[in-house]
Design an enzyme around this catalytic site. Sequence first.
Site, PDB file in Angstrom:
ATOM      1  CD  GLU A 138      -1.501   5.089  -7.277  1.00  0.00           C
ATOM      2  OE1 GLU A 138      -2.767   6.042  -7.199  1.00  0.00           O
ATOM      3  OE2 GLU A 138      -1.985   4.014  -6.877  1.00  0.00           O
TER       4      GLU A 138
ATOM      5  CE1 TYR B 190      -3.564   3.259   1.715  1.00  0.00           C
ATOM      6  CE2 TYR B 190      -4.272   1.731   0.318  1.00  0.00           C
ATOM      7  CZ  TYR B 190      -4.008   2.844   1.426  1.00  0.00           C
ATOM      8  OH  TYR B 190      -4.832   3.435   0.796  1.00  0.00           O
TER       9      TYR B 190
END
Lengths: 225, 308
Positions: A171, A164
Amino acid sequence: MASGEEDGTVEEKETNNKKRTKGTIATAWLTFYNIAMTAGWLVLAVAMVRYYLQKGTHKGLYRNIARTLKFFQTFALLEVGHCAIGIVRTSVIVTGVQVCSRIFMVWFVTNSIRQIQNEESVILFVVVWTITEITRYSFYTFNLLNHLPYFIKWARYNMFIVMYPLGVIGELLTIHASLPYVRRSGMYSLRLPNKYNVSFDYYYFLIIVMLSYIPCKNSTHNKTS
Amino acid sequence: MKHYEVEILDAKTKDKLCFLDKVEPNATIGEIKSMFHKSHPQWYPARQSIRLDPKGKSLKDEDVLQHLPVGTTATFYFRDLGAQISWVTVFLTEYAGPLLIYLMFYFRVPFIYAPKYDFTTSKHWVVHLACMCHSFHYVKRLLETLFVHRFSHGTMPLRNIFKNCTYYWGFAAWMAYYINHPLYTPPIYGEQQIRLALIVFLFCQIGNFSIHIALRNLRPPGSKTRKIPYPTKNPFTWIFLLVSCPNYTYELGSWLGFTLMTQCLPVAAFTLVGFIQMTVWAKGKHRSYLKEFRDYPTLRSPILPFIL
């Protein structure tokens, strides 16, 4: 009255039968869907490994897998539908936000801003997504088949601890890398004056998106199975 | 006179929070809340929810002890509603914001637009008209809050003020920025469009006010009774024949008028969001009218005649 009671139980049996058939169709569809998605992301994983082994570099890797990535990530929109019709017991909004965040990353950042497609951060989040999705879809598949191997369950609940944050980093770095190109090209932006009396600056929008990662990606919604 | 004993338990943990003896049979829930407040000063009456059943509905302040289905030792369950704030305070704050914020943009206060525009005014007369309409709308709302509305609930949860103010103030700033912008484009159809928009806006403002007065007159001062609203001599109230919540209908109309007048997409967005919220409220109100009154007129729709 005797016949009335019989009619009542016959009707009840028919509704129960209908419910059971609906349940079986739903289970069959979901099993097919999750197997297909597991396969899709596996194909993606294999393609990425093959490319890297053959070319020895990550440059050009995104272009090579772009079509497959776009197809399978976009297909995930169906999951919002699954929640909406109730065959999957998750909130429509939570699933919607998660899928939209992925769609945004794929279509509105990586796909449309060519200059950043060879960045390492792109490879980072694509690899993270691939591992995460293969784990997730195989978990669902095995669950539906009522046979869950321990290591899939372990992976599902433990890998995200590393995956995660890595995904978030990939990103964010990608969006950050795209900023200068967005500013220079003025893409997806609307300037004044215009007859709608509104303006939109994609550059500042992306900055706001990056800032919103702090509250959004930290929320408890994302820490669910 | 037989006195009651009242015990109040926590609805979640079932802990005994308070025991009151020698309670009058004609004591109201409101009075019991005050007594409970004395032993637990952090829970003022407005944030107490007292019910007969841990998962049941809250009892009303007016409910009388001896008319409730309890024995001479009554057991009530308590839930903390959280910090409360009065409706009047929330309304005044959420409406004063847009009034002042819009004016800041209208007068082009520094740091909003480029410095050469500081304290200048728009060359388009529709921009002046829009400022008057927007300001009138919010002044009307403030005055109605102070002098017209009769609230059934005194308070709402404190977090609502942050949510509501963000919505009203945020949208006001977004709209005002574009309408008062030096590069603002006036409506395509010019004077015709603006005139029509102004008529719609004023008509709906008067309509909305008429409905507020009619609803106020349904309810005597200090009471919380609910009655079916009916058309009065005022023609603006004749819409009650077709609609349960015409105040929302007129409000939608006002903002459609303002959208037409300014031809500004953020205004259209604000109108749309408001319409969605008001429709949700209207449907709820319509449903509770139907539940409470057997003879509720069947021709009425919640917010849009025959449609919604």
